[in-house]
Design a protein around this motif. Structure first.
Motif, PDB file in Angstrom:
ATOM      1  N   GLY A   9       0.999  -1.273  -0.181  1.00 54.57           N
ATOM      2  CA  GLY A   9       0.079  -0.089   0.044  1.00 54.57           C
ATOM      3  C   GLY A   9       0.807   1.262  -0.171  1.00 54.57           C
ATOM      4  O   GLY A   9       1.782   1.274  -0.052  1.00 54.57           O
ATOM      5  N   ASP A  10       0.170   2.467   0.066  1.00 55.37           N
ATOM      6  CA  ASP A  10       0.752   3.675   0.050  1.00 55.37           C
ATOM      7  C   ASP A  10       1.739   3.734   1.172  1.00 55.37           C
ATOM      8  O   ASP A  10       1.475   3.680   2.275  1.00 55.37           O
ATOM      9  CB  ASP A  10      -0.306   4.903   0.331  1.00 55.37           C
ATOM     10  N   ILE A  11       2.952   4.232   0.784  1.00 48.87           N
ATOM     11  CA  ILE A  11       4.212   4.520   1.830  1.00 48.87           C
ATOM     12  C   ILE A  11       4.209   5.891   2.301  1.00 48.87           C
ATOM     13  O   ILE A  11       4.691   6.197   3.505  1.00 48.87           O
ATOM     14  CB  ILE A  11       5.348   4.042   0.753  1.00 48.87           C
ATOM     15  N   HIS A  12       4.100   6.923   1.437  1.00 50.87           N
ATOM     16  CA  HIS A  12       4.491   8.114   1.673  1.00 50.87           C
ATOM     17  C   HIS A  12       5.408   8.613   2.457  1.00 50.87           C
ATOM     18  O   HIS A  12       5.515   9.277   3.553  1.00 50.87           O
ATOM     19  CB  HIS A  12       2.880   8.684   2.576  1.00 50.87           C
ATOM     20  N   GLY A  13       6.610   8.125   2.250  1.00 49.65           N
ATOM     21  CA  GLY A  13       7.911   8.540   2.738  1.00 49.65           C
ATOM     22  C   GLY A  13       8.502   7.718   3.834  1.00 49.65           C
ATOM     23  O   GLY A  13       9.292   8.117   4.608  1.00 49.65           O
ATOM     24  N   GLY A  14       7.689   6.779   4.267  1.00 44.80           N
ATOM     25  CA  GLY A  14       7.860   6.012   5.624  1.00 44.80           C
ATOM     26  C   GLY A  14       8.717   4.919   5.326  1.00 44.80           C
ATOM     27  O   GLY A  14       8.423   3.872   5.428  1.00 44.80           O
ATOM     28  N   LEU A  15      10.136   5.243   5.087  1.00 40.98           N
ATOM     29  CA  LEU A  15      11.009   4.348   4.635  1.00 40.98           C
ATOM     30  C   LEU A  15      11.209   3.204   5.824  1.00 40.98           C
ATOM     31  O   LEU A  15      11.263   2.059   5.556  1.00 40.98           O
ATOM     32  CB  LEU A  15      12.477   4.895   4.402  1.00 40.98           C
ATOM     33  N   LYS A  16      11.081   3.537   7.016  1.00 38.22           N
ATOM     34  CA  LYS A  16      11.363   2.722   8.224  1.00 38.22           C
ATOM     35  C   LYS A  16      10.210   1.661   8.320  1.00 38.22           C
ATOM     36  O   LYS A  16      10.207   0.756   8.456  1.00 38.22           O
ATOM     37  CB  LYS A  16      11.331   3.517   9.660  1.00 38.22           C
ATOM     38  N   GLY A  42       4.759  13.156   2.954  1.00 39.79           N
ATOM     39  CA  GLY A  42       4.333  12.811   4.349  1.00 39.79           C
ATOM     40  C   GLY A  42       5.264  12.721   5.196  1.00 39.79           C
ATOM     41  O   GLY A  42       5.505  13.649   6.181  1.00 39.79           O
ATOM     42  N   TRP A  43       5.891  11.481   5.353  1.00 42.15           N
ATOM     43  CA  TRP A  43       7.159  11.484   6.469  1.00 42.15           C
ATOM     44  C   TRP A  43       8.527  11.993   5.679  1.00 42.15           C
ATOM     45  O   TRP A  43       8.503  12.473   4.590  1.00 42.15           O
ATOM     46  CB  TRP A  43       7.204   9.834   6.748  1.00 42.15           C
ATOM     47  N   SER A  44       9.673  12.046   6.386  1.00 43.74           N
ATOM     48  CA  SER A  44      10.473  12.878   5.892  1.00 43.74           C
ATOM     49  C   SER A  44      11.487  11.894   4.990  1.00 43.74           C
ATOM     50  O   SER A  44      12.621  12.566   4.673  1.00 43.74           O
ATOM     51  CB  SER A  44      11.467  13.062   7.148  1.00 43.74           C
ATOM     52  N   GLN A  45      11.312  10.793   4.764  1.00 40.11           N
ATOM     53  CA  GLN A  45      12.352   9.905   3.909  1.00 40.11           C
ATOM     54  C   GLN A  45      11.689   9.659   2.742  1.00 40.11           C
ATOM     55  O   GLN A  45      12.155   8.502   1.921  1.00 40.11           O
ATOM     56  CB  GLN A  45      12.373   8.676   4.719  1.00 40.11           C
ATOM     57  N   SER A  46      11.106  10.577   2.055  1.00 43.75           N
ATOM     58  CA  SER A  46      10.668  10.164   0.615  1.00 43.75           C
ATOM     59  C   SER A  46      11.941   9.953  -0.577  1.00 43.75           C
ATOM     60  O   SER A  46      11.726   8.858  -1.131  1.00 43.75           O
ATOM     61  CB  SER A  46       9.896  11.512   0.046  1.00 43.75           C
ATOM     62  N   PRO A  47      12.955  10.527  -0.445  1.00 44.30           N
ATOM     63  CA  PRO A  47      14.233  10.244  -1.167  1.00 44.30           C
ATOM     64  C   PRO A  47      14.759   8.931  -0.902  1.00 44.30           C
ATOM     65  O   PRO A  47      15.120   7.971  -1.644  1.00 44.30           O
ATOM     66  CB  PRO A  47      14.973  11.475  -1.083  1.00 44.30           C
ATOM     67  N   GLY A  48      14.802   8.544   0.372  1.00 47.59           N
ATOM     68  CA  GLY A  48      15.077   7.188   0.735  1.00 47.59           C
ATOM     69  C   GLY A  48      14.343   6.214   0.294  1.00 47.59           C
ATOM     70  O   GLY A  48      14.479   5.094   0.040  1.00 47.59           O
ATOM     71  N   GLY A  91       3.672  17.423   0.701  1.00 48.75           N
ATOM     72  CA  GLY A  91       4.597  17.896  -0.381  1.00 48.75           C
ATOM     73  C   GLY A  91       5.717  18.562   0.405  1.00 48.75           C
ATOM     74  O   GLY A  91       6.877  18.525   0.201  1.00 48.75           O
ATOM     75  N   SER A  92       5.194  19.413   1.513  1.00 50.23           N
ATOM     76  CA  SER A  92       6.539  20.217   2.006  1.00 50.23           C
ATOM     77  C   SER A  92       7.413  19.316   2.686  1.00 50.23           C
ATOM     78  O   SER A  92       8.752  19.701   2.618  1.00 50.23           O
ATOM     79  CB  SER A  92       5.824  20.946   2.955  1.00 50.23           C
ATOM     80  N   ALA A  93       7.415  18.231   3.272  1.00 48.65           N
ATOM     81  CA  ALA A  93       8.106  17.350   3.757  1.00 48.65           C
ATOM     82  C   ALA A  93       9.257  16.582   2.617  1.00 48.65           C
ATOM     83  O   ALA A  93      10.475  16.734   2.649  1.00 48.65           O
ATOM     84  CB  ALA A  93       7.567  16.262   4.498  1.00 48.65           C
ATOM     85  N   THR A  94       8.556  16.465   1.548  1.00 51.03           N
ATOM     86  CA  THR A  94       9.022  16.050   0.201  1.00 51.03           C
ATOM     87  C   THR A  94      10.122  17.037  -0.262  1.00 51.03           C
ATOM     88  O   THR A  94      11.376  16.678  -0.478  1.00 51.03           O
ATOM     89  CB  THR A  94       8.351  15.385  -0.894  1.00 51.03           C
ATOM     90  N   VAL A  95       9.793  18.331  -0.235  1.00 49.38           N
ATOM     91  CA  VAL A  95      10.767  19.447  -0.781  1.00 49.38           C
ATOM     92  C   VAL A  95      11.834  19.506   0.022  1.00 49.38           C
ATOM     93  O   VAL A  95      12.934  19.589  -0.117  1.00 49.38           O
ATOM     94  CB  VAL A  95       9.838  20.695  -0.761  1.00 49.38           C
ATOM     95  N   ALA A  96      11.629  19.514   1.484  1.00 49.31           N
ATOM     96  CA  ALA A  96      12.445  19.626   2.258  1.00 49.31           C
ATOM     97  C   ALA A  96      13.549  18.683   2.299  1.00 49.31           C
ATOM     98  O   ALA A  96      14.741  18.700   2.495  1.00 49.31           O
ATOM     99  CB  ALA A  96      12.118  19.737   3.860  1.00 49.31           C
ATOM    100  N   ALA A  97      13.203  17.477   1.962  1.00 48.16           N
ATOM    101  CA  ALA A  97      14.004  16.139   2.000  1.00 48.16           C
ATOM    102  C   ALA A  97      14.811  16.288   0.608  1.00 48.16           C
ATOM    103  O   ALA A  97      16.071  15.934   0.768  1.00 48.16           O
ATOM    104  CB  ALA A  97      13.312  14.853   1.934  1.00 48.16           C
ATOM    105  N   TYR A  98      14.193  16.569  -0.455  1.00 47.48           N
ATOM    106  CA  TYR A  98      14.986  16.693  -1.785  1.00 47.48           C
ATOM    107  C   TYR A  98      16.014  17.798  -1.733  1.00 47.48           C
ATOM    108  O   TYR A  98      16.712  17.912  -2.644  1.00 47.48           O
ATOM    109  CB  TYR A  98      13.871  16.705  -2.686  1.00 47.48           C
ATOM    110  N   GLU A  99      15.720  18.600  -1.067  1.00 48.05           N
ATOM    111  CA  GLU A  99      16.617  19.925  -1.205  1.00 48.05           C
ATOM    112  C   GLU A  99      17.932  19.548  -0.353  1.00 48.05           C
ATOM    113  O   GLU A  99      19.089  20.463  -0.531  1.00 48.05           O
ATOM    114  CB  GLU A  99      16.017  21.390  -0.224  1.00 48.05           C
TER     115      GLU A  99
END
Length: 243
Positions: A9-16, A42-48, A91-99
């Motif tokens: 299902g949908d992960i939304h940046g939740g790598l852990k 969502g969560w802080s690890q979208s790039p991860g 999206g803001s969490a994703t932007v912050a992570a990719y920056e």
């Protein structure tokens, strides 16, 4: 070893959460993995998450479906396009992570998003799609491709359907007749106060609210056995997830 077909299902940046549920399900290289989209926001690890999935694809048989959040992230990575709604809803969490990522990572992930599928049909005529579709003739006749990752009417139709209505009845929804089973995400089951997969008509909704304060779910397509992570907010105690 028996090859399983596993849908996530949908992960939304939740790598852990993703790593945890993969471990709990005992995923091996003999398993086919089908991901229903919304890897980011969502969560802080979208790039991860994206990096992990790209690495997983090198050793496992994987299918990656496009989610609406993936499409929005793609547009931002491509040319900086964004909107207040996307930023507010993760999206803001994703932007912050990719920056914080180097340009070569952003370019590589942009290519990942470009390769995502709108849907996947397996050899048993099971359909995997992030949200739904609107054409009564099925996914191959969908006039509006964005509905694959935005539509909620398919799921709402299944939920409201009289379970006693015969499939031969002229009133039976034609969209539900094309496929053996349909696996979706997009609309969290927590909207119905459930944190486990919900079955309605021939649809299985696997989005159990990992973007919020609920677990990420991985399901065996054949047996319907499923595994879940801890509530994702417990894995990221200093974050808020999606609004």
């Amino acid at each position: 070893m028996i090859k399983r077909k596993l849908v996530v299902g949908d992960i939304h940046g939740g790598l852990k959460a993703l790593k945890q549920v993969m471990e709990r399900a005992g995923v091996t290289t003999s398993d086919k993995m089908i991901f229903l989209g919304d890897y980011v926001d969502g969560w802080s690890q979208s790039p991860g998450v994206v990096e992990y999935l790209m690495e997983l694809n090198e050793t496992h048989d994987c299918v990656f479906i496009k989610g609406n959040h993936d499409d929005l992230c793609y547009e931002w990575l491509k040319d900086g396009s964004s909107n207040k709604e996307w930023l507010f809803h993760g999206g803001s969490a994703t932007v912050a992570a990719y920056e914080k990522q180097p340009e070569e990572i952003r370019t590589k992930h942009l290519e990942f998003f470009e390769r995502l599928r709108n849907y996947y049909l397996d050899e048993e005529n099971n359909l995997y799609v992030h949200a739904g579709f609107t054409s009564i003739h099925g996914v191959t006749r969908e006039y509006f491709p964005e509905m694959f990752y935005w539509d909620r009417s398919l799921w709402e139709t299944a939920l409201s359907l009289d379970p006693e209505l015969d499939k031969e009845d002229l009133r039976y929804p034609k969209r539900l007749l094309h496929y053996k089973e349909i696996f979706i995400g997009h609309t969290p089951t927590i909207r119905l106060n459930e944190t486990t997969p919900i079955h309605a008509a021939n649809i299985w909704n696997i989005d159990t609210g990992a973007a919020y304060k609920s677990p990420l779910t991985l399901m065996n397509v054949a047996t319907k056995e499923f595994w879940q992570s801890d509530p994702v907010n417990e894995l990221y105690p200093d974050e808020n997830g999606r609004n």
